[in-house]
Write an enzyme that holds these catalytic residues in place. Structure first.
Site, PDB file in Angstrom:
ATOM      1  CG  HIS A 139      -5.536  -2.812   0.848  1.00  9.88           C
ATOM      2  ND1 HIS A 139      -4.771  -2.431  -0.084  1.00  9.88           N
ATOM      3  CD2 HIS A 139      -4.932  -1.641   2.479  1.00  9.88           C
ATOM      4  CE1 HIS A 139      -4.122  -1.491   0.202  1.00  9.88           C
ATOM      5  NE2 HIS A 139      -4.096  -1.061   1.607  1.00  9.88           N
ATOM      6  CD1 TRP A 151      -7.744   3.385  -1.547  1.00 15.49           C
ATOM      7  CD2 TRP A 151      -9.895   4.243  -2.343  1.00 15.49           C
ATOM      8  NE1 TRP A 151      -7.818   4.721  -0.888  1.00 15.49           N
ATOM      9  CE2 TRP A 151      -8.687   4.994  -1.616  1.00 15.49           C
ATOM     10  CE3 TRP A 151     -10.581   4.735  -2.546  1.00 15.49           C
ATOM     11  CZ2 TRP A 151      -9.216   7.059  -1.405  1.00 15.49           C
ATOM     12  CZ3 TRP A 151     -11.046   5.658  -3.174  1.00 15.49           C
ATOM     13  CH2 TRP A 151     -10.162   6.716  -2.391  1.00 15.49           C
ATOM     14  CB  SER A 186      -0.767   0.284   1.247  1.00 13.43           C
ATOM     15  OG  SER A 186      -1.975   0.918   0.775  1.00 13.43           O
TER      16      SER A 186
HETATM   17  C1  GTR Z   1      -5.345   4.261   1.720  1.00 14.55           C
HETATM   18  C2  GTR Z   1      -4.713   5.062   1.185  1.00 14.55           C
HETATM   19  C3  GTR Z   1      -3.820   4.283  -0.371  1.00 14.55           C
HETATM   20  C4  GTR Z   1      -3.010   3.416   0.793  1.00 14.55           C
HETATM   21  C5  GTR Z   1      -3.110   2.923   1.868  1.00 14.55           C
HETATM   22  C6  GTR Z   1      -2.889   1.955   3.159  1.00 14.55           C
HETATM   23  O1  GTR Z   1      -5.972   4.966   2.600  1.00 14.55           O
HETATM   24  O2  GTR Z   1      -5.845   5.690   0.309  1.00 14.55           O
HETATM   25  O3  GTR Z   1      -3.283   5.326  -0.993  1.00 14.55           O
HETATM   26  O4  GTR Z   1      -1.675   4.140   0.430  1.00 14.55           O
HETATM   27  O5  GTR Z   1      -4.491   3.468   2.363  1.00 14.55           O
HETATM   28  O6  GTR Z   1      -1.629   2.540   2.770  1.00 14.55           O
HETATM   29  O7  GTR Z   1      -3.114   1.190   3.401  1.00 14.55           O
END
Ligand code: GTR
Length: 421
Positions: free
Chosen positions: A401, A350, A257
């Protein structure tokens, strides 16, 4: 460092003198609805050779990414020094060694990196995964000698009380960096808490940000947090390269991420890194800034939620991403000809899994300048659970995620394919 680079170009007559100050402000850049071609210079000329790529376009792209997106790449430290804090040669019933090393790279008042390093005892030197973790090394392994971070940590992680880590968290995120599984497959691991370099919050003079004179964020190219983190990884690489049991030619950077964005940036700016694995990195990582996916994060959104990840100038592109003189395909292209694997999850829209595949395809021209086996990248996005192990590789799994032990199996399958001599 890069100011110097611009000056040099002028002196050598490779490209017209182009001081960063000469680069147009965002609103004066031309609007380009498609992702810019990685081989097309800012002045519109298309380069066609590996030499022109390495001498002209690659440095230009690095300068553009610094100027408009991630901020200035800080000077490299003169020396990175490691002090072993503890060593356990009987880790995992004697199968591996676990160490924590304090890395210093500047004046006493500067932050230090606490690098957790683990390697299998049997065969050496071994390839090594390097990457940042979100909340502290102690979350990854229930070993009582592993240090608990003393700097700010995000709330919500196990054992965190008022943004301070406690021993309660020990080993509670062991599935994120599954050491036993990684070591059993003959890989070493090196990881540290991203907050060692720069805690993940804006507007606070701490970490490396506190070492630099403050500059206005609205217009400046101040080093942004993702760049600091990438630079921190490079400091750790400096140290890893001194270790006889690590194969310095086989370093794979990995991150999830926001730390996947960092992994890609770190790989793009450091050719010592052999394989680049940004996992679910999304916007600002391997996902395109130009996209029409209503479920995916946008440049406008990310700049509002995480203002510190990017330099001040990047904020100007929220309203019109078509003016960006690059897209993330150019960041992947900077890794050429090294293998890059983008891994994603179906439900993680996302992070824009389909957009990331388009980015990979649009990075291919830089790879094709090298004599690499064809195809460099698959024609179509591979079906779920099927590893496309090309040099520009891709993998999509079902689910959400997260970085899981099953993801690590894919990382290692890919590294088995590309990472060994
Ligand atoms: C989210 C963000 C993403 C990603 C994520 C993470 O909130 O919008 O770009 O980086 O966090 O790092 O888990």
């Amino acid at each position: 460092m890069w100011r110097y680079g611009w000056w040099l170009w002028g002196v050598l007559g490779m490209v017209p003198v182009a001081w960063p100050a000469d680069l147009p402000p965002p609103e004066r850049l031309p609007s380009r609805p498609e992702m810019p071609h990685p081989l097309e210079m800012l002045n519109g000329e298309r380069i066609t050779t590996r030499e022109a790529w390495e001498k002209q376009r690659r440095p230009e792209l690095k300068a553009l990414f610094q100027h408009y997106m991630y901020g200035e790449y800080p000077p490299r430290p003169k020396q990175v020094q490691g002090r072993v804090l503890f060593e356990d040669r009987q880790f995992l019933a004697g199968k591996a060694t676990l160490q924590e090393v304090e890395l210093t790279f500047g004046p006493e008042s500067w932050p230090k990196i606490y690098l957790l390093v683990a390697w299998p005892n049997q065969r050496q030197p071994v390839p090594c995964f390097i990457g940042l973790n979100f909340g502290g090394n102690h979350l990854l392994v229930a070993h009582e000698q592993v240090r608990i971070p003393t700097v700010w940590v995000p709330g919500g992680f196990p054992g965190v009380v008022q943004n301070r880590a406690t021993a309660e968290g020990r080993g509670k995120h062991a599935q994120v960096w599954p050491l036993e599984q990684i070591l059993a497959r003959g890989y070493a691991v090196a990881t540290f808490y991203c907050g060692d370099i720069q805690p993940d919050r804006p507007h606070v003079a701490e970490g490396m940000r506190a070492t630099m004179p403050l500059r206005p964020t609205e217009t400046g190219q101040e080093t942004a947090t993702l760049m600091w983190w990438a630079w921190g990884i490079h400091n750790a690489v400096d140290y890893l390269l001194t270790l006889p049991h690590i194969n310095g030619k086989r370093l794979a950077v990995v991150g999830h991420s926001r730390l996947g964005k960092t992994a890609l940036l770190a790989g793009a700016f450091d050719e010592r890194i052999a394989i680049i694995i940004p996992h679910q990195s999304g916007c600002g990582g391997a996902a395109p800034s130009r996209h029409n996916n209503p479920k995916a994060e946008t440049v406008s959104r990310i700049n509002i939620t995480f203002p510190h990840w990017f330099c001040g100038r990047f904020k100007s592109f929220g309203a019109d991403v078509s003016r960006l003189p690059f897209d993330q395909n150019c960041l992947v292209a900077l890794c050429a000809p090294r293998p890059v694997l983008l891994t994603n999850a179906e439900e993680d829209e996302w992070a824009n899994p389909a957009g990331q595949f388009a980015v990979l395809r649009a990075a291919a021209p830089a790879y094709e300048l090298y004599d690499v086996e064809k195809p460099v990248v698959a024609d179509q996005m591979p079906p779920v659970n099927s590893l496309s192990a090309q040099r520009l590789g891709y993998f999509l799994r079902p689910g959400k995620h997260a970085m899981t032990p099953a993801d690590w199996q894919i990382f290692m399958d890919y590294c088995d394919r590309w990472g060994r001599p």
